[in-house]
Structure formats: C-alpha cells, structure tokens
Design a protein around this motif. Structure first.
Motif, PDB file in Angstrom:
ATOM      1  N   TYR A  79      -5.657  17.602   2.099  1.00 55.06           N
ATOM      2  CA  TYR A  79      -5.670  16.241   2.633  1.00 55.06           C
ATOM      3  C   TYR A  79      -4.583  15.392   1.977  1.00 55.06           C
ATOM      4  CZ  TYR A  79      -6.764  11.381   3.183  1.00 55.06           C
ATOM      5  OH  TYR A  79      -6.640  10.045   3.417  1.00 55.06           O
TER       6      TYR A  79
ATOM      7  N   HIS B  29      -1.722  13.170   3.713  1.00 55.18           N
ATOM      8  CA  HIS B  29      -1.734  11.728   3.459  1.00 55.18           C
ATOM      9  C   HIS B  29      -0.385  11.258   2.886  1.00 55.18           C
ATOM     10  CE1 HIS B  29      -3.286   7.840   2.893  1.00 55.18           C
ATOM     11  NE2 HIS B  29      -3.685   7.935   1.640  1.00 55.18           N
TER      12      HIS B  29
ATOM     13  N   PHE C 212     -14.787  12.232   4.468  1.00 51.71           N
ATOM     14  CA  PHE C 212     -15.661  11.433   3.609  1.00 51.71           C
ATOM     15  C   PHE C 212     -16.827  12.271   3.089  1.00 51.71           C
ATOM     16  CE2 PHE C 212     -13.193   7.931   5.121  1.00 51.71           C
ATOM     17  CZ  PHE C 212     -13.254   7.023   4.074  1.00 51.71           C
TER      18      PHE C 212
ATOM     19  N   LEU D  46      -2.928   6.795 -10.198  1.00 46.81           N
ATOM     20  CA  LEU D  46      -2.129   7.989  -9.892  1.00 46.81           C
ATOM     21  C   LEU D  46      -1.945   8.872 -11.128  1.00 46.81           C
ATOM     22  CD1 LEU D  46       0.409   6.440  -7.378  1.00 46.81           C
ATOM     23  CD2 LEU D  46      -1.395   8.099  -6.887  1.00 46.81           C
TER      24      LEU D  46
HETATM   25  C1  HEM Z   1       0.520   4.874  -3.381  1.00 43.34           C
HETATM   26  C2  HEM Z   1      -0.170   5.792  -2.819  1.00 43.34           C
HETATM   27  C3  HEM Z   1      -0.980   5.615  -1.565  1.00 43.34           C
HETATM   28  C4  HEM Z   1      -0.713   4.879  -0.452  1.00 43.34           C
HETATM   29  C5  HEM Z   1       0.528   4.017  -0.185  1.00 43.34           C
HETATM   30  C6  HEM Z   1      -1.810   5.047   0.470  1.00 43.34           C
HETATM   31  C7  HEM Z   1      -1.934   4.459   1.719  1.00 43.34           C
HETATM   32  C8  HEM Z   1      -3.038   4.504   2.544  1.00 43.34           C
HETATM   33  C9  HEM Z   1      -3.183   3.817   3.787  1.00 43.34           C
HETATM   34  C10 HEM Z   1      -2.121   2.931   4.417  1.00 43.34           C
HETATM   35  C11 HEM Z   1      -4.427   4.104   4.292  1.00 43.34           C
HETATM   36  C12 HEM Z   1      -5.067   3.559   5.596  1.00 43.34           C
HETATM   37  C13 HEM Z   1      -4.958   4.491   6.743  1.00 43.34           C
HETATM   38  C14 HEM Z   1      -5.739   3.944   7.935  1.00 43.34           C
HETATM   39  O1  HEM Z   1      -6.861   3.465   7.750  1.00 43.34           O
HETATM   40  O2  HEM Z   1      -5.219   4.026   9.049  1.00 43.34           O
HETATM   41  C15 HEM Z   1      -5.073   5.002   3.359  1.00 43.34           C
HETATM   42  C16 HEM Z   1      -6.332   5.565   3.518  1.00 43.34           C
HETATM   43  C17 HEM Z   1      -6.911   6.447   2.643  1.00 43.34           C
HETATM   44  N1  HEM Z   1      -6.382   6.900   1.441  1.00 43.34           N
HETATM   45 FE1  HEM Z   1      -4.574   6.413   0.673  1.00 43.34          FE
HETATM   46  N2  HEM Z   1      -2.736   5.913  -0.099  1.00 43.34           N
HETATM   47  C18 HEM Z   1      -2.266   6.269  -1.348  1.00 43.34           C
HETATM   48  C19 HEM Z   1      -2.881   7.113  -2.259  1.00 43.34           C
HETATM   49  C20 HEM Z   1      -4.101   7.731  -2.065  1.00 43.34           C
HETATM   50  C21 HEM Z   1      -4.722   8.637  -2.993  1.00 43.34           C
HETATM   51  C22 HEM Z   1      -4.100   9.048  -4.324  1.00 43.34           C
HETATM   52  C23 HEM Z   1      -5.902   9.030  -2.449  1.00 43.34           C
HETATM   53  C24 HEM Z   1      -6.943   9.966  -2.968  1.00 43.34           C
HETATM   54  C25 HEM Z   1      -7.136  10.280  -4.227  1.00 43.34           C
HETATM   55  C26 HEM Z   1      -6.044   8.362  -1.173  1.00 43.34           C
HETATM   56  C27 HEM Z   1      -7.107   8.472  -0.318  1.00 43.34           C
HETATM   57  C28 HEM Z   1      -7.264   7.790   0.877  1.00 43.34           C
HETATM   58  C29 HEM Z   1      -8.425   7.915   1.741  1.00 43.34           C
HETATM   59  C30 HEM Z   1      -9.637   8.800   1.484  1.00 43.34           C
HETATM   60  C31 HEM Z   1      -8.218   7.077   2.834  1.00 43.34           C
HETATM   61  C32 HEM Z   1      -9.155   6.831   4.037  1.00 43.34           C
HETATM   62  C33 HEM Z   1      -9.073   7.908   5.051  1.00 43.34           C
HETATM   63  C34 HEM Z   1      -7.825   7.813   5.865  1.00 43.34           C
HETATM   64  O3  HEM Z   1      -7.668   6.817   6.584  1.00 43.34           O
HETATM   65  O4  HEM Z   1      -7.007   8.727   5.793  1.00 43.34           O
HETATM   66  N3  HEM Z   1      -4.912   7.574  -0.964  1.00 43.34           N
HETATM   67  N4  HEM Z   1      -4.207   5.227   2.291  1.00 43.34           N
END
Ligand code: HEM
Length: 206
Positions: free
Chosen positions: A11, A15, A52, A149
């Motif tokens: 994942y 992501h 989730f 991070l």
């Molecule tokens: C600087 C680093 C990161 C950025 C810029 C970022 C950005 C984002 C964004 C923009 C969303 C919203 C997507 C949506 O709802 O359409 C999101 C959702 C999410 N992020 Fe991150 N993320 C980062 C790091 C991480 C990390 C390190 C993890 C896990 C350890 C993580 C886990 C998740 C999860 C579980 C979601 C919700 C599910 C999804 O919409 O994919 N993120 N993130």
C-alpha cells in the motif's frame, strides 16, 4: 502481523507513487486528477475498507504482541544484556508503532477526513494539493510529519525483516538479500514521503 504488514508495505508504494505526482510541478493539476479518480472509483472505495481493516488488525496484533512480551518478562532484568546484533529499534517496536498510530490519526484528519466530508456529507470542495501546501509550510505540522516518517523508517526496517523470518525464510544467503531489499525499501519509501513536505517547506513546489 507479517501478512498484514506485507499488504501495508505494498500500500505504501502505491500511496507514495501517487503522491509523487505533485512533482510534475503543475500546481497539482495531475496529482489532483489522480486523487479525484481514486476518490470517485467504487473499486478503490471498496479496497479502502480492506485497507482500514488490515490497518486495524495489524495494530491489534501489534498491541497483543507487545503485551505478551511484557507479561513474559514480569521481573525486569537488572542489566539488559541484549546481543549487539539486536538493534535498539527492534526493542522499541511498540513505541514506534504508537508514534505511527498518532501520526496516522493526525494524517487522516488532515487529508482523508476532508475528502470524505466532501464526498459523503456535501462538505466544501477540497483541493488536496493546496491542502498539502498549507500543512507542509507550517513548521509544526512539518516537524510532526518528519518525526512520523522517522518512526516509519525504523518500524519498516525492523518489520520488513521479521515478516520474512515469520514465513520461514531464514536461510543465510536469503537473509542477506532480504535485509538489503528491506533496507532499500524502507529508506527509499521514507525519503520519497519526506521529500514532499520538504519540497513545499523550502519552496521547490509552489
Ligand atoms: C508526506 C507524506 C504523505 C503525504 C503527502 C500523504 C498524502 C495523503 C493524501 C493526500 C491522502 C488523501 C487521499 C484521499 O482521501 O483521496 C492520504 C490518505 C491516506 N494516507 Fe497518506 N500521505 C503521506 C504519508 C502517509 C504514510 C506514511 C502513511 C502510513 C503510514 C499514510 C497513510 C494514509 C492512509 C491510510 C490514508 C487513507 C486511505 C487513502 O485515502 O488512501 N500516508 N495521504
């Protein structure tokens, strides 16, 4: 833990790559299009439920393991004689995991909750690129992301290797290869994530 961990490892690749679209440096146009496609795709919404569920399972498994380890060592050793090969972060997986959980709650509130508010509750339209910019140019959020991070880095360094050991791959030659892949993956994914807040903070991305 290993199985759910693997799923999460994959994942994180998806992501990080999707987020990396911000580096087109086109005011977030392509990134926002990608995010919007994901947001309005029923299959992705379905997968998200699985994601989730896996996250929650992984956290529960981790907490149980932490508790078991504590219970097994009710009386603390006077002096802890850990072999030198055992890295400090292996002993603190529980704490690293807890930091990560706090990071995740903050992260979901800042991004995921906003898009879901728009999608399901007629909330205001959200420009994820601008949202990122606002958050990552704030020194407090920036610092919290960096701490999150860094926790992810050590959590992955340890977790990646134990996952393979759980599956019984502990032959000497394979261990070296797996260690290498694990270190490469952990460092690469965390650097890629960290480059995003950094790019906004120092003004590479406007
Ligand atoms: C600087 C680093 C990161 C950025 C810029 C970022 C950005 C984002 C964004 C923009 C969303 C919203 C997507 C949506 O709802 O359409 C999101 C959702 C999410 N992020 Fe991150 N993320 C980062 C790091 C991480 C990390 C390190 C993890 C896990 C350890 C993580 C886990 C998740 C999860 C579980 C979601 C919700 C599910 C999804 O919409 O994919 N993120 N993130």
């Amino acid at each position: 833990m290993a199985l759910t961990g693997f799923f999460l490892i994959i994942y994180l690749i998806v992501h990080a790559l999707l987020n990396a679209l911000i580096f087109y440096n086109d005011d977030g146009k392509i990134f926002n299009e990608g995010a919007s496609f994901m947001l309005h795709n029923y299959f992705i919404r379905f997968l998200e439920i699985g994601l989730f569920a896996v996250f929650i399972l992984h956290i529960i498994q981790g907490l149980l393991l932490w508790q078991q380890n504590k219970a097994a060592r009710k009386i603390k050793y006077e002096k802890s004689n850990y072999p030198r090969e055992i890295k400090w972060y292996s002993r603190y997986m529980g704490w690293l995991g807890t930091f990560l959980l706090l990071f995740l709650v903050m992260h979901l509130a800042q991004f995921w909750a906003q898009t879901k508010n728009e999608l399901y509750f007629n909330g205001p339209e959200i420009d994820l690129y601008q949202q990122m910019k606002g958050i990552f140019t704030n020194p407090i959020w920036f610092t919290l992301y960096m701490i999150g991070l860094a926790s992810l880095l050590f959590h992955l360094l340890q977790g990646f290797q134990s996952a393979f050991q759980t599956f019984g791959i502990n032959n000497r030659r394979w261990i070296y290869i797996i260690k290498g892949v694990g270190v490469f993956y952990s460092v690469a994914i965390c650097l890629l994530f960290a480059s995003m807040p950094l790019a906004f903070m120092v003004g590479w991305l406007q």
